[in-house]
Design a protein around this motif. Structure first.
Motif, PDB file in Angstrom:
ATOM      1  N   ARG B  23       0.835  -1.196   0.000  1.00 41.60           N
ATOM      2  CA  ARG B  23       0.000   0.000   0.000  1.00 41.60           C
ATOM      3  C   ARG B  23       0.879   1.258   0.000  1.00 41.60           C
ATOM      4  N   SER B  24       0.778   2.037  -1.056  1.00 39.17           N
ATOM      5  CA  SER B  24       1.541   3.279  -1.069  1.00 39.17           C
ATOM      6  C   SER B  24       0.560   4.429  -0.967  1.00 39.17           C
ATOM      7  N   ASN B  26      -0.844   8.249  -1.272  1.00 34.12           N
ATOM      8  CA  ASN B  26      -0.682   9.351  -2.210  1.00 34.12           C
ATOM      9  C   ASN B  26       0.284  10.370  -1.607  1.00 34.12           C
ATOM     10  N   GLU B  27       1.055  10.985  -2.477  1.00 33.66           N
ATOM     11  CA  GLU B  27       1.959  12.035  -1.987  1.00 33.66           C
ATOM     12  C   GLU B  27       1.166  13.310  -1.731  1.00 33.66           C
ATOM     13  N   GLN B  28       1.850  14.231  -1.075  1.00 34.40           N
ATOM     14  CA  GLN B  28       1.191  15.509  -0.836  1.00 34.40           C
ATOM     15  C   GLN B  28       1.712  16.570  -1.793  1.00 34.40           C
ATOM     16  N   LEU B  29       0.913  17.552  -1.972  1.00 32.20           N
ATOM     17  CA  LEU B  29       1.249  18.640  -2.887  1.00 32.20           C
ATOM     18  C   LEU B  29       1.160  19.920  -2.063  1.00 32.20           C
ATOM     19  N   ILE B  30       2.314  20.496  -1.731  1.00 32.67           N
ATOM     20  CA  ILE B  30       2.302  21.650  -0.824  1.00 32.67           C
ATOM     21  C   ILE B  30       2.469  22.926  -1.631  1.00 32.67           C
ATOM     22  N   PRO B  31       1.512  23.812  -1.600  1.00 34.66           N
ATOM     23  CA  PRO B  31       1.648  25.061  -2.368  1.00 34.66           C
ATOM     24  C   PRO B  31       2.532  26.065  -1.632  1.00 34.66           C
TER      25      PRO B  31
END
Lengths: 171, 730
Positions: B23-24, B26-31
């Motif tokens: 199980r991987s 989801n990555e995060q997307l930091i603005p």
């Protein structure tokens, strides 16, 4: 007798290994969430659909950089200081801003490091954003529609007569 | 629990673990909170031209910066020194910036000296502490109680430190480096009347004869000479230059040679004179060149009478035939070029041996000719005997006359203990270090005022010995400073302002950048019509000023009053019976004099000859190793009259049987987590030779003893197999 057993045993093991390999190949090993719950219920339907804001208005780097980019907190805030500032989701946004914390959006589309995918080249080729990202303008919550597997990339490159040299994407 | 239940449970747990691994998330997307206003485009790199200051060669670099972070360094193709190439040490400069053990803010000592106990202070307090001490010196009229110890500085920084010390009224300003080219300068002064280092035109020559100059590894300007060597070998259609290397240890440079002449340490000068005598005796010399330099073949031959072939062969330990053959090849191939390097210079008869090599160049007419040697135009003047100055400073410190020592660099590591520096420094009541890592010296300091990393700094870098055209490389900050650090010259300026009076008047510049711009403006000699701000931006974009108006040194000419070089017999510390082996401490390819050790990229870089990573080793000839029962990787004790070290052995056929060699650069007490406690510092073994005012770091004898079979040697390859041959045939 023993010999027969051995042969049968070996055959079973071989079949099992082959079956396992086939299963591994067929199974959807990508267990990432295709439509994750975001920290703020941002609606693409509202922004891109109902209000008709162009994708590049917020994802402004797509035309000039490999990364499309996402709007900064300052940009979100600049609009919503005046537009529906009292809805609960906007209040959440403002709370992030007051705490000087960026919103930890959950990434829906991501490619591994060994793939070079430049947004700007695809925008320049006049490919519509929806070709890869689906009908985002109709999505309340962003949902991944493409498999992002290599075959999927190749199909599209074939159709559009784009280069299918390995070096195009793997560099 | 039943056995069956246990197994079932175990299976369930194992399956769970496997599934969990699949199980991987989801990555995060930091603005960005607020996007930077410098026009940063995420995902796109910006390239900044700057200069490398990891060694004196001063190559030009291009740094890729994306999203405000420095990511990768490569050579600057426009820079005349390295033309787009860069060595491993230059590439690792980016790790200086992100080193996890950088000193993030000024520190004040709060425990016993050397304990490493510091408290955080503000810059105001830090500079205040320093100025208070300096003001006290001014009050007591003992301004000579201030000492400044730095590496060899050049350009604007050298001028600034010089002016600071002069105005303050102190003469204790020493710029010292372990691998200093001082002795090469002394030799050039004695032979040619000017202290310019030679610029070797290796690319154009047809016969290269190197006396211990490891120009591919570390000698003067390795990137420049390394690529010139490639030109010499393969750059021309019909000529493949020949290369002969003289020296007892096979370095990477020696391994690139066609012929290796493992001469006895200290005999290289004698060998050069033997070759010179043969050239004279057989009339193979360039008579025009001799006449032009005011020399007479007959007189010279008489002066070199002692260096007949049998005697030279006996002194150098080489067969007569080989010496004669090399001499004839050298003299009959034009242009031919002879180099002298550190392995020769750091012997007790160093300068005279280097002069003997100069004489060879003169004999074949290679002065100021393509494929020969020219005076270096990059940094034509420099310290000529910083070692004598260092010894004088040590005496002053020992006498208790130095009250405040300001130290840039790490002399506690790089000055051999045999000089008495360590005890003398302990007598200084107040030590200020400007190191950006807690190195050996900073650990003993009372105040640490951390410098910026190179990629955060302004500066001018004047290359040593890699150029015939004078040039100034510029350094510019490519990222915002990561921590609360300040550049060393800025601290000097701030201190001068605090001191007020004459100091403030002599150093009025608001910032180092202003000072630098003024200096470059003067150097460039722009006319009145030039918009300097625009020109400055242009210079920064290209990485420096590559066409200056400075006067070029005219050329080399043998001084009329210079006697022929006559190197004495080499002199070694330790008697031959107790200490049967010569010790060579050579600069490791990855670490230079030790300043590369804190960076893990360089620690992981396998040594090109032995493939050792992370640690020190001692190279021993297979014959010698067999005699002493030493195997590959055994722990060995190496003792000299000065000290004792324990380190693993590398059985290495590329070394004379009467020699052992240890690379420099490891054995730091501090300098961050990657350097600390790795290997040993061979300088602990080095004895100070006699009373002479010259460093002779390669003139110590040692003995070796096997301790155990486990030396914990780590190698990247399998050199045991490939090094089993008997390479040295003497």
């Amino acid at each position: 007798m023993n010999k027969v057993r051995l042969i049968i045993g070996l055959a079973i093991v071989t079949v099992a290994i082959v079956a396992a390999s086939v299963l591994l190949y067929l199974l959807p090993l990508d267990v990432r969430d295709h439509s994750p719950v975001q920290p703020i219920a941002f609606s693409h339907k509202l922004h891109a659909g109902d209000n008709g804001i162009h994708c590049l208005f917020c994802h402004s780097y797509a035309a000039k950089s490999p990364a499309a980019g996402i709007p900064s907190m300052e940009e979100c805030r600049a609009c919503h200081l005046f537009i529906s500032p009292n809805t609960p989701e906007i209040k959440k946004l403002m709370k992030y801003w007051e705490k000087r914390e960026p919103i930890p959006w959950v990434k829906v589309y991501s490619l591994p490091d060994f793939v070079y995918f430049p947004h700007m080249m695809h925008v320049r080729a006049k490919l519509s954003c929806a070709a890869c990202h689906g009908e985002v303008a109709a999505m309340e919550r962003i949902t991944r529609t493409a498999s992002l597997k290599m075959g999927w990339c190749l199909n599209c490159h074939h159709q559009h007569k784009a280069s299918i040299d390995c070096w195009t994407c793997h560099k | 629990m039943k056995r069956r239940t246990f197994l079932q449970l175990g299976t369930v747990i194992a399956a769970g673990a496997v599934l969990d691994g699949c199980r991987s998330k989801n990555e995060q997307l930091i603005p960005y909170l607020i996007p930077p206003d410098e026009g940063i485009t995420p995902g796109k790199g910006t390239y900044y031209a700057s200069s490398c200051n990891a060694c004196p060669a001063g190559c030009g670099i291009l740094v890729r910066v994306s999203e405000g972070r420095a990511k990768k360094i490569e050579g600057n193709p426009e820079h005349p020194i390295n033309r787009g190439k860069l060595c491993a040490r230059g590439q690792a400069v980016v790790q200086e910036l992100y080193h996890p053990d950088r000193v993030p803010h000024p520190l004040k000592r709060n425990g016993p000296r050397g304990s490493g106990a510091f408290t955080r202070i503000s810059w105001q307090e830090g500079i205040g502490l320093l100025t208070d001490r300096l003001k006290a010196l001014q009050r007591e009229q003992s301004t000579n109680g201030l000492a400044l110890l730095t590496p060899h500085l050049r350009g604007t920084l050298a001028e600034l430190t010089g002016r600071f010390m002069r105005t303050f009224g102190s003469t204790n300003h020493v710029s010292y480096e372990l691998l200093t080219p001082d002795l090469l300068r002394i030799a050039a002064r004695r032979s040619f009347g000017q202290p310019t280092l030679p610029y070797y035109d290796i690319a154009e020559t047809r016969y290269l004869l190197s006396f211990g100059a490891d120009f591919v590894d570390s000698h003067l300007s390795p990137v420049k000479y390394g690529s010139a060597f490639g030109e010499m070998r393969q750059g021309r259609d019909t000529v493949r230059g020949h290369f002969t290397y003289v020296g007892g240890r096979m370095s990477l440079t020696a391994a690139s040679a066609d012929r290796w002449m493992p001469a006895k340490p200290g005999s290289e000068g004698t060998l050069a004179l033997g070759i010179a005598r043969l050239i004279l005796a057989e009339s193979l010399y360039d008579s025009g060149a001799l006449a032009m330099n005011g020399l007479e073949a007959k007189k010279l031959l008489a002066a070199l009478d002692r260096y007949d072939l049998p005697r030279v062969a006996q002194l150098s330990g080489l067969p007569q035939g080989a010496i004669a053959e090399v001499a004839r090849e050298f003299a009959s191939t034009r242009p031919a070029l002879a180099l002298a390097g550190e392995m020769v210079a750091f012997q007790s008869n160093g300068p005279e041996s280097v002069r003997a090599v100069h004489l060879l160049n003169l004999l074949v007419g290679s002065l100021n000719r393509p494929g020969g040697i020219y005076p270096d135009a990059g940094s034509p003047s420099g310290p000529e005997n910083s070692f004598a100055e260092l010894i004088a400073l040590i005496e002053t410190m020992r006498g208790g006359h130095v009250k405040v020592a300001m130290i840039h660099g790490d002399p506690l590591y790089s000055v051999p203990p045999a000089t008495g520096f360590h005890d003398a420094l302990a007598k200084v009541p107040f030590i200020v270090s400007f190191s950006s890592l807690l190195d050996d010296t900073a650990l003993h300091a009372d105040l640490v005022l951390p410098d910026h990393a190179a990629l955060e700094s302004w500066g001018d870098v004047i290359p040593v010995a890699g150029t015939r055209e004078p040039l100034v490389g510029l350094m510019q900050p490519v990222v915002e400073p990561l921590f609360d650090t300040r550049q060393f010259p800025e601290v000097l300026l701030a201190t001068a302002h605090e001191l007020g009076g004459r100091m403030a008047a002599a150093l009025p510049d608001e910032s180092y950048l202003e000072l630098l711009k003024g200096a470059v403006r003067k150097q460039a000699g722009f006319g009145a019509g030039v918009d300097f701000e625009a020109a400055w931006v242009d210079l920064l974009q290209h990485g420096g000023l590559f066409k200056t108006k400075s006067v070029q040194p005219t050329g080399y000419r043998w001084s009329s009053d210079a006697p022929p070089p006559l190197p004495e017999d080499p002199d070694f510390a330790g008697d031959q019976k107790t200490y049967p082996f010569h010790l060579i401490a050579y600069p490791a390819t990855a670490f230079y004099d030790g300043r590369g050790a804190p960076y893990p990229w360089l620690q992981q870089l396998p040594d090109p000859m032995t493939t050792v990573v992370w640690g020190s080793w001692v190279e021993i000839n297979p014959e010698t190793a067999a005699e002493h029962g030493i195997g590959f990787g055994d722990l060995v004790e190496v003792s000299s009259p000065q000290g004792t070290l324990r380190l693993p052995a590398v059985v290495y056929p590329g070394i004379r049987p009467d020699m052992v060699a240890i690379p420099l650069g490891q054995g730091h007490r501090g300098m961050g987590r990657y350097a600390q406690g790795q290997g040993v510092n061979p300088l602990a073994l080095v004895a100070r030779q006699g009373t002479k005012q010259q460093p002779a770091w390669n003139a110590t004898r040692v003995r070796i003893t096997r301790i155990s079979g486990n030396g914990e040697l780590v190698t990247a390859g399998h050199p045991q197999g490939s090094l089993r041959s008997e390479l040295v045939e003497i």
